[in-house]
Design a protein around this motif. Structure first.
Motif, PDB file in Angstrom:
ATOM      1  N   ASN A   8      85.850  67.671 -11.794  1.00  0.00           N
ATOM      2  CA  ASN A   8      85.612  68.957 -12.430  1.00  0.00           C
ATOM      3  C   ASN A   8      86.452  70.064 -11.808  1.00  0.00           C
ATOM      4  O   ASN A   8      86.866  71.007 -12.489  1.00  0.00           O
ATOM      5  CB  ASN A   8      84.131  69.325 -12.358  1.00  0.00           C
ATOM      6  CG  ASN A   8      83.741  70.354 -13.408  1.00  0.00           C
ATOM      7  OD1 ASN A   8      84.144  70.248 -14.562  1.00  0.00           O
ATOM      8  ND2 ASN A   8      82.973  71.353 -13.006  1.00  0.00           N
ATOM      9  N   ILE A   9      86.713  69.952 -10.500  1.00  0.00           N
ATOM     10  CA  ILE A   9      87.577  70.931  -9.835  1.00  0.00           C
ATOM     11  C   ILE A   9      88.954  70.928 -10.488  1.00  0.00           C
ATOM     12  O   ILE A   9      89.493  71.984 -10.857  1.00  0.00           O
ATOM     13  CB  ILE A   9      87.673  70.636  -8.326  1.00  0.00           C
ATOM     14  CG1 ILE A   9      86.332  70.942  -7.649  1.00  0.00           C
ATOM     15  CG2 ILE A   9      88.797  71.446  -7.690  1.00  0.00           C
ATOM     16  CD1 ILE A   9      86.250  70.461  -6.204  1.00  0.00           C
ATOM     17  N   LEU A  10      89.538  69.757 -10.650  1.00  0.00           N
ATOM     18  CA  LEU A  10      90.858  69.661 -11.272  1.00  0.00           C
ATOM     19  C   LEU A  10      90.811  70.150 -12.712  1.00  0.00           C
ATOM     20  O   LEU A  10      91.704  70.876 -13.165  1.00  0.00           O
ATOM     21  CB  LEU A  10      91.374  68.227 -11.216  1.00  0.00           C
ATOM     22  CG  LEU A  10      92.734  67.974 -11.903  1.00  0.00           C
ATOM     23  CD1 LEU A  10      93.827  68.857 -11.311  1.00  0.00           C
ATOM     24  CD2 LEU A  10      93.104  66.492 -11.786  1.00  0.00           C
ATOM     25  N   GLU A  11      89.772  69.778 -13.448  1.00  0.00           N
ATOM     26  CA  GLU A  11      89.660  70.186 -14.847  1.00  0.00           C
ATOM     27  C   GLU A  11      89.566  71.702 -14.974  1.00  0.00           C
ATOM     28  O   GLU A  11      90.179  72.305 -15.868  1.00  0.00           O
ATOM     29  CB  GLU A  11      88.435  69.531 -15.490  1.00  0.00           C
ATOM     30  CG  GLU A  11      88.230  69.868 -16.962  1.00  0.00           C
ATOM     31  CD  GLU A  11      89.359  69.394 -17.857  1.00  0.00           C
ATOM     32  OE1 GLU A  11      89.419  69.859 -19.013  1.00  0.00           O
ATOM     33  OE2 GLU A  11      90.181  68.550 -17.427  1.00  0.00           O
ATOM     34  N   CYS A  12      88.819  72.344 -14.081  1.00  0.00           N
ATOM     35  CA  CYS A  12      88.702  73.804 -14.134  1.00  0.00           C
ATOM     36  C   CYS A  12      90.023  74.486 -13.819  1.00  0.00           C
ATOM     37  O   CYS A  12      90.351  75.527 -14.395  1.00  0.00           O
ATOM     38  CB  CYS A  12      87.607  74.286 -13.183  1.00  0.00           C
ATOM     39  SG  CYS A  12      85.929  74.019 -13.794  1.00  0.00           S
ATOM     40  N   VAL A  13      90.793  73.910 -12.910  1.00  0.00           N
ATOM     41  CA  VAL A  13      92.125  74.447 -12.637  1.00  0.00           C
ATOM     42  C   VAL A  13      92.990  74.353 -13.889  1.00  0.00           C
ATOM     43  O   VAL A  13      93.666  75.319 -14.280  1.00  0.00           O
ATOM     44  CB  VAL A  13      92.789  73.704 -11.459  1.00  0.00           C
ATOM     45  CG1 VAL A  13      94.260  74.123 -11.308  1.00  0.00           C
ATOM     46  CG2 VAL A  13      92.034  73.978 -10.165  1.00  0.00           C
ATOM     47  N   ARG A  14      92.950  73.222 -14.549  1.00  0.00           N
ATOM     48  CA  ARG A  14      93.745  73.031 -15.771  1.00  0.00           C
ATOM     49  C   ARG A  14      93.320  74.016 -16.854  1.00  0.00           C
ATOM     50  O   ARG A  14      94.163  74.632 -17.519  1.00  0.00           O
ATOM     51  CB  ARG A  14      93.608  71.597 -16.263  1.00  0.00           C
ATOM     52  CG  ARG A  14      94.225  70.567 -15.324  1.00  0.00           C
ATOM     53  CD  ARG A  14      93.932  69.154 -15.763  1.00  0.00           C
ATOM     54  NE  ARG A  14      94.500  68.843 -17.063  1.00  0.00           N
ATOM     55  CZ  ARG A  14      94.377  67.668 -17.667  1.00  0.00           C
ATOM     56  NH1 ARG A  14      93.704  66.689 -17.072  1.00  0.00           N
ATOM     57  NH2 ARG A  14      94.933  67.464 -18.835  1.00  0.00           N
ATOM     58  N   LEU A  15      92.012  74.190 -17.017  1.00  0.00           N
ATOM     59  CA  LEU A  15      91.509  75.108 -18.037  1.00  0.00           C
ATOM     60  C   LEU A  15      91.872  76.554 -17.715  1.00  0.00           C
ATOM     61  O   LEU A  15      92.167  77.346 -18.618  1.00  0.00           O
ATOM     62  CB  LEU A  15      89.991  74.964 -18.169  1.00  0.00           C
ATOM     63  CG  LEU A  15      89.487  73.671 -18.803  1.00  0.00           C
ATOM     64  CD1 LEU A  15      87.972  73.580 -18.725  1.00  0.00           C
ATOM     65  CD2 LEU A  15      89.947  73.581 -20.263  1.00  0.00           C
ATOM     66  N   SER A  16      91.857  76.886 -16.446  1.00  0.00           N
ATOM     67  CA  SER A  16      92.228  78.248 -16.041  1.00  0.00           C
ATOM     68  C   SER A  16      93.660  78.564 -16.453  1.00  0.00           C
ATOM     69  O   SER A  16      93.957  79.659 -16.941  1.00  0.00           O
ATOM     70  CB  SER A  16      92.080  78.420 -14.523  1.00  0.00           C
ATOM     71  OG  SER A  16      90.734  78.364 -14.129  1.00  0.00           O
ATOM     72  N   PHE A  17      94.546  77.607 -16.258  1.00  0.00           N
ATOM     73  CA  PHE A  17      95.941  77.823 -16.641  1.00  0.00           C
ATOM     74  C   PHE A  17      96.107  77.841 -18.158  1.00  0.00           C
ATOM     75  O   PHE A  17      96.920  78.602 -18.694  1.00  0.00           O
ATOM     76  CB  PHE A  17      96.826  76.744 -16.028  1.00  0.00           C
ATOM     77  CG  PHE A  17      96.998  76.883 -14.536  1.00  0.00           C
ATOM     78  CD1 PHE A  17      97.047  78.128 -13.940  1.00  0.00           C
ATOM     79  CD2 PHE A  17      97.108  75.758 -13.730  1.00  0.00           C
ATOM     80  CE1 PHE A  17      97.212  78.251 -12.564  1.00  0.00           C
ATOM     81  CE2 PHE A  17      97.281  75.874 -12.360  1.00  0.00           C
ATOM     82  CZ  PHE A  17      97.326  77.128 -11.777  1.00  0.00           C
ATOM     83  N   GLU A  18      95.343  77.013 -18.851  1.00  0.00           N
ATOM     84  CA  GLU A  18      95.462  76.942 -20.306  1.00  0.00           C
ATOM     85  C   GLU A  18      95.059  78.253 -20.968  1.00  0.00           C
ATOM     86  O   GLU A  18      95.711  78.701 -21.911  1.00  0.00           O
ATOM     87  CB  GLU A  18      94.601  75.799 -20.854  1.00  0.00           C
ATOM     88  CG  GLU A  18      95.202  74.426 -20.650  1.00  0.00           C
ATOM     89  CD  GLU A  18      94.304  73.328 -21.200  1.00  0.00           C
ATOM     90  OE1 GLU A  18      93.327  73.657 -21.914  1.00  0.00           O
ATOM     91  OE2 GLU A  18      94.583  72.152 -20.918  1.00  0.00           O
ATOM     92  N   ARG A  19      93.994  78.862 -20.487  1.00  0.00           N
ATOM     93  CA  ARG A  19      93.538  80.090 -21.141  1.00  0.00           C
ATOM     94  C   ARG A  19      94.341  81.309 -20.703  1.00  0.00           C
ATOM     95  O   ARG A  19      94.477  82.268 -21.452  1.00  0.00           O
ATOM     96  CB  ARG A  19      92.056  80.315 -20.899  1.00  0.00           C
ATOM     97  CG  ARG A  19      91.648  80.700 -19.497  1.00  0.00           C
ATOM     98  CD  ARG A  19      90.142  80.798 -19.402  1.00  0.00           C
ATOM     99  NE  ARG A  19      89.703  81.255 -18.084  1.00  0.00           N
ATOM    100  CZ  ARG A  19      88.426  81.368 -17.727  1.00  0.00           C
ATOM    101  NH1 ARG A  19      87.474  81.045 -18.602  1.00  0.00           N
ATOM    102  NH2 ARG A  19      88.093  81.795 -16.529  1.00  0.00           N
ATOM    103  N   GLY A  20      94.920  81.257 -19.491  1.00  0.00           N
ATOM    104  CA  GLY A  20      95.817  82.310 -19.028  1.00  0.00           C
ATOM    105  C   GLY A  20      95.250  83.699 -19.253  1.00  0.00           C
ATOM    106  O   GLY A  20      94.050  83.927 -19.155  1.00  0.00           O
TER     107      GLY A  20
END
Length: 283
Positions: free
Chosen positions: A245-257
């Motif tokens: 989930n840590i990695l997924e949240c990092v990915r989502l953070s970048f996606e939504r920008g």
């Protein structure tokens, strides 16, 4: 504290935050009938397993001036039965400190060159809370999550490790490969590490606020936060401690920008607080 208060006889005592010393100072002053002002009043995680949550609630309820950093924090205080005329929404002094010190930090700090890292090409991590570092399973999962981030993005995760956390890492025999552990750094160096990081992963409340103010995305390594405004404006995501989930949240953070507004004030909180306790805004 009581001895100092008896000797100095102040008209009022200001305490800031949620540490044991904050509660100790507030209780000592209140029992001596000295007015207490709590800076950062009204923050709530609603998690009473956190020592800081107990400190916040008790300090708020023995204070005479409650300086809430946001409207939401002020509303919480009033909902708990605290008299409305003792609640003041001032913004947070963390904004004052950051605005006053970030340029000094840029001039003085050499931390990026010392660590041989480039702006926006590294991640910054902090983890120090008891519920994380004293729990072998949670700390293991956090380290695994940080390693996953470093591996996925091929960029270092820099972790200025608290001495207590380092002790636990050694006691538990945990693998820190893939994570750059460094000694704790001073305030200026840490501001620079935050300001130029690609994203910050943390279990710190103050770091959630500072990254929000600096415009740096944050992933919080906790299941809750007493700074919900950071989540609401889009600056922060709660990941808990599950490594995937840590990695997924990092990915989502970048996606939504995107950019977000700073909900913690304009950097004049200290002036407002002084004005209030000296009578300028308190009748």
């Amino acid at each position: 504290v009581e001895e100092i208060l008896l000797r100095r006889k102040p008209d009022s005592v200001l305490v800031q935050g949620d540490t044991n010393s904050v509660l100790g100072g507030a209780l000592a002053a209140a029992k001596l009938h000295i007015k207490v002002g709590h800076v950062e009043a009204g923050l709530r995680s609603y998690d009473k397993t956190m020592p800081e949550e107990i400190n916040r609630v008790l300090t708020d309820h023995c204070s005479d001036y409650l300086f809430a950093p946001t409207e939401q924090a002020g509303t919480i205080l009033k909902s708990e039965g605290i008299p409305e005329n003792t609640v003041f929404v001032t913004g947070n002094t963390i904004v004052d400190a950051l605005y006053q010190n970030i340029e000094i930090a840029r001039r003085k700090s050499t931390i990026l060159s010392t660590l041989d890292i480039q702006p926006s090409r590294y991640f910054l991590a902090t983890a120090h809370r008891q519920e994380n570092v004293d729990n072998r399973e949670r700390l293991t999962s956090i380290l695994n999550g940080l390693r996953s981030v470093a591996d996925f993005y091929h960029q270092p995760v820099v972790y200025p490790v608290h001495p207590h956390a380092l002790t636990r890492i050694k006691e538990f025999g945990l693998d820190t490969a893939g994570v750059v552990l460094i000694d704790p750094v001073d305030y200026f160096d840490f501001l620079i590490l935050q300001n130029y990081s690609r994203l910050v992963l943390t279990d710190s409340g103050g770091v959630q606020e500072e990254t929000c103010i600096l415009g740096v995305p944050c992933v919080t390594l906790r299941d809750n936060t007493e700074r919900p405004e950071t989540v609401e404006v889009g600056a922060n995501m709660l990941a808990g401690t599950d490594s995937e989930n840590i990695l997924e949240c990092v990915r989502l953070s970048f996606e939504r920008g995107g950019r977000w507004r700073n909900p913690f004030g304009d950097g004049t909180a200290a002036e407002k607080i002084v004005d209030i306790i000296t009578g300028g805004s308190n009748g």
